[in-house]
Design an enzyme around this catalytic site. Structure first.
Site, short mmCIF file in Angstrom:
data_model
loop_
_atom_site.label_atom_id
_atom_site.label_comp_id
_atom_site.label_asym_id
_atom_site.label_seq_id
_atom_site.Cartn_x
_atom_site.Cartn_y
_atom_site.Cartn_z
NE ARG A 51 -3.99 41.64 -7.05
CZ ARG A 51 -4.48 42.23 -7.96
NH1 ARG A 51 -5.59 41.69 -8.47
NH2 ARG A 51 -4.21 43.19 -8.60
CB THR A 52 -0.56 43.96 -1.57
OG1 THR A 52 -0.18 43.22 -2.61
CG2 THR A 52 0.25 43.45 -0.30
CE LYS A 80 3.60 68.30 2.00
NZ LYS A 80 3.05 68.47 3.46
NE ARG A 101 3.17 46.61 -3.32
CZ ARG A 101 2.30 46.06 -4.17
NH1 ARG A 101 1.58 46.50 -5.01
NH2 ARG A 101 2.04 44.69 -3.67
CG HIS A 129 4.91 40.78 -2.82
ND1 HIS A 129 4.15 41.17 -1.67
CD2 HIS A 129 4.07 41.29 -3.83
CE1 HIS A 129 3.20 41.60 -1.90
NE2 HIS A 129 2.94 41.54 -3.34
N1 CP Z 1 -0.15 40.62 -6.18
C1 CP Z 1 -0.20 41.89 -5.89
O1 CP Z 1 0.78 42.20 -5.32
O2 CP Z 1 -1.11 42.72 -6.29
P1 CP Z 1 -1.36 44.43 -5.93
O3 CP Z 1 0.05 44.89 -6.68
O4 CP Z 1 -2.50 44.42 -6.65
O5 CP Z 1 -1.34 44.36 -4.56
#
Ligand code: CP
Length: 305
Positions: A51-52, A80, A101, A129
């Site tokens: 999603r993100t 590396k 991320r 998040h």
């Molecule tokens: N909700 C969320 O962060 O989903 P993903 O891990 O798929 O990005």
């Protein structure tokens, strides 16, 4: 230049503005399809995501911009041994804005000190998040019409669930909010979240282990996955993973106006038999992610339609 590292980097007024902009984008998408022309978003994902990452990429493409990046650490020079700092220094020369991320808490703060382009925290370990929280807030706004006087149950892995930590921070700013923290003993909310966002603000809250005992009191039920990737041993994960499974039978005790949210991915914690229940919001919630991220990109790049 602004970064989004923690949801508290945005004021409640700025969040209202982002939701308003996202709603306008939904209403009139054509007005925005050139807003980020010639701008490039880098998505640097050192951890898996559906999603993100994809909603960020869809957001930038829908604004007329371009995207580049990687979806796993192993396909970048991190494999590396390259540091986050060096990666960011380099990518800053290729992109106008970066969504990253990373499994290490605090990595986006390190990144932000090595670049002059905006950094968006797309999830850092078991910490925060913030863009999921923007998605959650937009969903709550659409379901409830505002944020005040809501009783919010957060259920599952409250220890490692970064979406829970950010959502509690964001909702702690609204009047009349109450939290019901539902988790096994070992997965309770960390004290750094509880102290700063609940206790220090004098917010009413309760803690329990039984979802059935409290489901009837809730306006919002925020279900979460037990975060396998944060456990130190598989045995503990296997013991705790099915602590809560929301079924149609359990929903019988819930109110008709309950809104069920989940940041997804779900594993087993919500039975698919309730996916068509009007109270199940989680797929609508995932779709809002694209529009609120469009609004966020526009804000951080300081562009308008
Ligand atoms: N909700 C969320 O962060 O989903 P993903 O891990 O798929 O990005």
């Amino acid at each position: 230049m602004r970064n989004l590292i923690n949801i508290m980097d945005l004021s409640a007024e700025e969040i209202d503005e982002l939701i308003k902009l996202a709603n306008d984008i939904i209403k009139s998408p054509d007005r925005y399809n050139e807003a980020c022309r010639h701008k490039i978003l880098a998505t640097l994902f050192f951890e898996p995501s559906t999603r993100t990452r994809l909603s960020f990429e869809s957001a930038m493409l829908s604004l007329g911009g371009s995207v580049l990046g990687f979806s796993e650490a192993n396909s970048s020079s991190a494999a590396k041994g390259e540091s986050v700092a060096d990666t960011i220094e380099v990518v800053s020369g290729y992109a106008d804005i970066i969504a990253m991320r990373h499994p290490k808490e605090g990595a986006p703060i390190v990144a932000s000190s090595h670049t002059s382009v905006p950094i968006i925290n797309a999830g850092d370990g078991g910490h925060f998040h913030p863009t999921q929280t923007l998605t959650d807030l937009m969903t709550i706004y659409h379901e409830k019409g505002g944020f005040e006087n809501l009783t919010i149950g957060l259920c599952g892995d409250l220890k490692f669930g970064r979406t829970v930590h950010s959502l509690i921070g964001a909702m702690s700013r609204y009047k009349g909010v109450k939290f019901v923290l539902i988790s096994p003993e070992e997965l309770k909310l960390p004290s750094f979240v509880k102290q700063e966002y609940i206790k220090d603000k004098g917010i009413e809250y309760s803690q329990c282990t039984s979802l059935e005992d409290v489901i009837g009191d809730l306006d919002i039920l925020y279900m979460t996955r037990v975060q396998r990737e944060r456990f130190f041993n598989e045995e503990d994960y296997l013991r705790l993973k099915d602590s809560y499974i929301l079924t149609a039978d359990k929903l019988k005790s819930a109110g008709e106006s309950l809104s069920i949210l989940h940041p997804l991915p779900r594993v087993n914690e919500i039975s698919t038999e309730i996916d068509n229940d009007p109270r199940a919001c989680y797929f609508r919630q995932a779709h809002f992610g694209r529009y609120i991220r469009m609004a966020l990109i526009m804000k951080l790049l300081e562009v308008s339609a």
